[in-house]
Enzyme design. Structure first.
Site, short mmCIF file in Angstrom:
data_model
loop_
_atom_site.label_atom_id
_atom_site.label_comp_id
_atom_site.label_asym_id
_atom_site.label_seq_id
_atom_site.Cartn_x
_atom_site.Cartn_y
_atom_site.Cartn_z
N LYS A 179 55.45 -18.27 -0.67
CA LYS A 179 55.09 -17.96 -2.06
C LYS A 179 55.64 -19.04 -2.99
CE LYS A 179 57.26 -14.14 -1.59
NZ LYS A 179 57.88 -12.80 -1.72
N THR A 211 58.74 -9.42 -13.71
CA THR A 211 58.57 -9.96 -12.36
C THR A 211 59.49 -9.31 -11.34
OG1 THR A 211 60.15 -11.72 -12.89
CG2 THR A 211 57.81 -12.20 -13.23
N GLY A 213 60.73 -7.10 -8.58
CA GLY A 213 60.09 -6.33 -7.51
C GLY A 213 58.78 -6.89 -7.01
N THR A 214 58.40 -8.08 -7.48
CA THR A 214 57.12 -8.64 -7.03
C THR A 214 57.11 -8.89 -5.53
OG1 THR A 214 57.94 -10.82 -7.73
CG2 THR A 214 56.43 -9.69 -9.22
N GLY A 215 58.22 -9.41 -5.00
CA GLY A 215 58.27 -9.70 -3.56
C GLY A 215 58.22 -8.45 -2.71
N CYS A 216 59.01 -7.45 -3.10
CA CYS A 216 59.01 -6.17 -2.37
C CYS A 216 57.61 -5.55 -2.39
CB CYS A 216 59.98 -5.18 -3.02
SG CYS A 216 61.66 -5.78 -3.25
#
Length: 268
Positions: A179, A211, A213-216
């Site tokens: 990412k 932004t 928590g975007t990865g989770c």
């Protein structure tokens, strides 16, 4: 009553008391995408949009017990891991995967550093992550700082991402989603690398502080797609679309990195 044949996702990750990331974000994403979320909590965090203020680890044996009782009864069509913190937790998870879930698709989000900068993975746990868990993954979803830590090389720009993705593939996951959100550019590049080739996902950057928590959320959305039997590229594409809309409609909560609007499909 028989178990549903698709859509069951077991999430192995930490809790976020602020509700924006971790287990809370995972459950919201899986549910809104039509799946069934079960959990094995690895750590409790005292957390808000300004950062992580405390971490209370869950004993490794109890993490493993949470996983086992879910897998032996409810079952899972995909498993997603997030914050794992310690080598003992990673080793316990790997034992459960080997014993009762060797063929279930596994999404590994190598959570190392929180959005606010707090370190969430002990340095000694990185070895266990790289040597034991990542080789079992259907896909890993590192951001650029996590990828740099995993391969020990800087990734200064988008031009360096393909070589980095190949290096990550050398850690033996089946696929890598690298990412590019940390790059300073108006265009956002995410790179899906498999042994068969690469797929580039390009979009305009969203100017937002929401932004957290975007990865989770992205990793859980991918796991949900896989749990419904979707091909990997489709699962990734649909997960990115879900996260992007959740950012665009974010509620603007908190004083720092705010949470997403996981429930946006309710209004569509």
């Amino acid at each position: 009553m028989s178990n549903p044949s698709r859509g069951r996702v077991l999430i192995v990750a930490g809790s976020d008391s602020g509700g924006g990331a971790g287990i809370q974000a995972d459950i919201k994403a899986v549910t809104m995408l039509g799946g069934f979320a079960a959990t094995a909590i690895t750590a409790l965090t005292a957390q808000n949009t300004l950062g992580v203020h405390g971490v209370h680890e869950v004993p490794a044996a109890f993490v493993a017990q949470q996983m086992r009782v879910v897998l032996e009864d409810i079952g899972a069509d995909a498993i997603k891991t997030g914050m794992l913190n310690s080598p003992s937790v990673i080793e316990a998870i790997v034992r459960v995967l080997d014993d009762v879930a060797p063929h279930i698709p596994l999404v590994v989000d190598p959570v190392m550093v929180a959005k606010g900068g707090a370190r969430l993975l002990q340095p000694e746990a990185e070895v266990a992550l790289i040597e034991q868990l990542i080789p079992r993954a259907t896909i890993i979803t590192p951001n650029l700082p996590e990828a740099e830590a995993l391969i020990g090389k800087a990734i200064p720009d988008a031009a360096a991402m393909p070589a980095a993705a190949h290096s990550l593939l050398g850690l033996r996951p089946k696929a890598v989603l690298l990412k590019g959100g940390h790059l300073d550019s108006s265009e956002l590049l995410d790179l899906l690398q498999t042994p068969e080739g690469e797929t580039r996902f390009v979009a305009q950057r969203i100017d937002s502080r929401s932004t957290h928590g975007t990865g989770c959320t992205l990793a859980s959305a991918i796991a949900t797609g896989l749990a419904f039997g979707k091909p990997l590229r489709q699962a990734v594409a649909e997960a990115r679309d879900y996260v992007r809309q959740a950012m665009l409609t974010a509620p603007g909560l908190g004083q720092g990195h705010g949470p997403l609007n996981h429930g946006w499909p309710l209004n569509h």
